[in-house]
Enzyme design. Structure first.
Site, PDB file in Angstrom:
ATOM      1  N   CYS A 160       0.830  -1.211   0.000  1.00  0.00           N
ATOM      2  CA  CYS A 160       0.000   0.000   0.000  1.00  0.00           C
ATOM      3  C   CYS A 160       0.865   1.262   0.000  1.00  0.00           C
ATOM      4  O   CYS A 160       1.559   1.543  -0.966  1.00  0.00           O
ATOM      5  CB  CYS A 160      -0.970  -0.073   1.187  1.00  0.00           C
ATOM      6  SG  CYS A 160      -2.089   1.315   1.332  1.00  0.00           S
ATOM      7  N   ASP A 206      -9.519  -3.905  -6.330  1.00  0.00           N
ATOM      8  CA  ASP A 206      -8.761  -2.972  -5.496  1.00  0.00           C
ATOM      9  C   ASP A 206      -9.162  -1.531  -5.794  1.00  0.00           C
ATOM     10  O   ASP A 206      -9.000  -1.051  -6.914  1.00  0.00           O
ATOM     11  CB  ASP A 206      -7.261  -3.158  -5.760  1.00  0.00           C
ATOM     12  CG  ASP A 206      -6.400  -2.498  -4.699  1.00  0.00           C
ATOM     13  OD1 ASP A 206      -6.907  -1.585  -4.015  1.00  0.00           O
ATOM     14  OD2 ASP A 206      -5.234  -2.888  -4.561  1.00  0.00           O
ATOM     15  N   HIS A 238      -8.346  -5.081  -1.244  1.00  0.00           N
ATOM     16  CA  HIS A 238      -7.126  -4.366  -0.886  1.00  0.00           C
ATOM     17  C   HIS A 238      -6.741  -4.766   0.546  1.00  0.00           C
ATOM     18  O   HIS A 238      -7.595  -4.848   1.411  1.00  0.00           O
ATOM     19  CB  HIS A 238      -7.418  -2.860  -0.940  1.00  0.00           C
ATOM     20  CG  HIS A 238      -6.223  -2.024  -0.625  1.00  0.00           C
ATOM     21  ND1 HIS A 238      -5.393  -1.531  -1.603  1.00  0.00           N
ATOM     22  CD2 HIS A 238      -5.717  -1.610   0.555  1.00  0.00           C
ATOM     23  CE1 HIS A 238      -4.424  -0.842  -1.040  1.00  0.00           C
ATOM     24  NE2 HIS A 238      -4.591  -0.869   0.269  1.00  0.00           N
TER      25      HIS A 238
HETATM   26  C1  NAG Z   1     -12.163  -5.375 -12.450  1.00  0.00           C
HETATM   27  O1  NAG Z   1     -12.782  -6.182 -13.438  1.00  0.00           O
HETATM   28  C2  NAG Z   1     -13.514  -7.267 -12.918  1.00  0.00           C
HETATM   29  C3  NAG Z   1     -13.946  -8.158 -14.068  1.00  0.00           C
HETATM   30  O2  NAG Z   1     -14.637  -7.400 -15.029  1.00  0.00           O
HETATM   31  C4  NAG Z   1     -14.653  -6.760 -12.071  1.00  0.00           C
HETATM   32  O3  NAG Z   1     -15.370  -7.831 -11.491  1.00  0.00           O
HETATM   33  C5  NAG Z   1     -14.083  -5.897 -10.943  1.00  0.00           C
HETATM   34  O4  NAG Z   1     -15.110  -5.334 -10.164  1.00  0.00           O
HETATM   35  C6  NAG Z   1     -13.190  -4.792 -11.498  1.00  0.00           C
HETATM   36  N1  NAG Z   1     -12.541  -4.137 -10.369  1.00  0.00           N
HETATM   37  C7  NAG Z   1     -12.615  -2.821 -10.135  1.00  0.00           C
HETATM   38  C8  NAG Z   1     -11.938  -2.331  -8.895  1.00  0.00           C
HETATM   39  O5  NAG Z   1     -13.181  -2.047 -10.871  1.00  0.00           O
END
Ligand code: NAG
Length: 275
Positions: A160, A206, A238
């Site tokens: 972090c 994250d 995270h």
């Molecule tokens: C990143 O992508 C995945 C798969 O599409 C999704 O489930 C996830 O919520 C996304 N993470 C963020 C932090 O946006």
């Protein structure tokens, strides 16, 4: 130039709410404290029969030198390294900003439950970033002088808040390998300027380093012909590498896999003949 300064927008956001929750682990850290370059430092020795002669520098998350972090440092030591971690929060880690629990009340470890509503998180953060930007380079130089031998090699790991310092040490060729997990406060230049190999231990869920930012960071590493590896998890938040719920087998697996990935990265790079 400080590791976290410089114009440009963030690829990995500064620490936020997500950085302040998780579980506190049980265990008895076995290291000791010493003051190096005026900064309180946790230092833990490798077992004599496993010592590899190399040094791991530990760059803490916003919880600073607390049990979870100390136990992770002990694990790097058990793998053969002399490990040193500095308290760049100078005795003022985030968890100090909690009200006293009522008598008989179980303390909560999600700081969002106990943070004083008047607590100035950003003031706290900026103050400690300013100190860490200045302290990490001179602390690192002092560690090398006091603990390094002619053939000692160095690696650094940051969680972090500690991630930009990993990139800075890689950019300045201070270490032979670096790694971070669930990083915060990273801009383009942090990735563009690294020289040594970087291991990224990440979750797709994250807040500080979301998918889009991670992809941009990988593009920068790719375009710059950097040496790197990405370990990417799902279904963990995270903080997974330090503050997982160890009673949950999957979270325990992810925490251990992150640690193993990092230590094997260090083992591989530090045993190369050059670098
Ligand atoms: C990143 O992508 C995945 C798969 O599409 C999704 O489930 C996830 O919520 C996304 N993470 C963020 C932090 O946006």
């Amino acid at each position: 130039m400080g590791a976290t300064s410089n114009a440009g927008s963030y690829l990995a956001r500064p620490p936020g709410d997500c950085c302040t929750k998780g579980c506190i682990h049980e265990g008895q850290p076995r290291g000791e404290y010493e003051t190096i370059a005026g900064v309180e430092t946790y230092i833990v020795q490798p077992p004599a029969d496993r010592a590899n002669g190399h040094i791991v520098l530990y760059l803490a998350d916003v919880f600073g030198l607390y049990t979870n972090g100390l136990l992770v440092m002990d694990s790097f030591a058990n793998a053969g390294y002399l490990v040193l971690g500095l308290d760049y929060f100078c005795g003022d880690p985030i968890w100090k900003h909690r009200p006293q629990p009522e008598a008989g009340e179980e303390p909560s470890y999600d700081i969002r439950d106990w943070m004083d509503p008047d607590f100035d998180f950003h003031g706290w953060l900026n103050k400690h970033i300013a100190f860490a930007d200045e302290a990490v380079p001179r602390w690192t130089a002092a560690v090398k002088e006091q603990y390094g031998q002619a053939d000692t090699k160095y690696a650094c790991v940051g969680y972090c808040f500690g991630a930009p310092y990993v990139c800075d040490l890689l950019a300045r060729d201070v270490v032979s390998a670096g790694a971070f997990a669930h990083p915060a406060s990273l801009k383009d230049h942090h990735f563009a300027n690294i020289k040594g190999p970087l291991f990224l231990s990440c979750t797709q869920d994250d807040y500080t380093f979301p998918n889009e930012s991670r992809r941009k960071a990988l593009d920068i590493l790719h375009k710059g012909d950097k040496t790197w590896a990405l370990q990417l998890f799902t279904n963990v938040e995270h903080g997974f590498a330090l503050r997982s719920d160890l009673d949950d087998p999957y979270q325990r697996y992810v925490k251990d896999a992150s640690f193993r990935g990092i230590v094997e990265w260090f083992d591989a790079w530090l045993s190369q003949r050059s670098g």
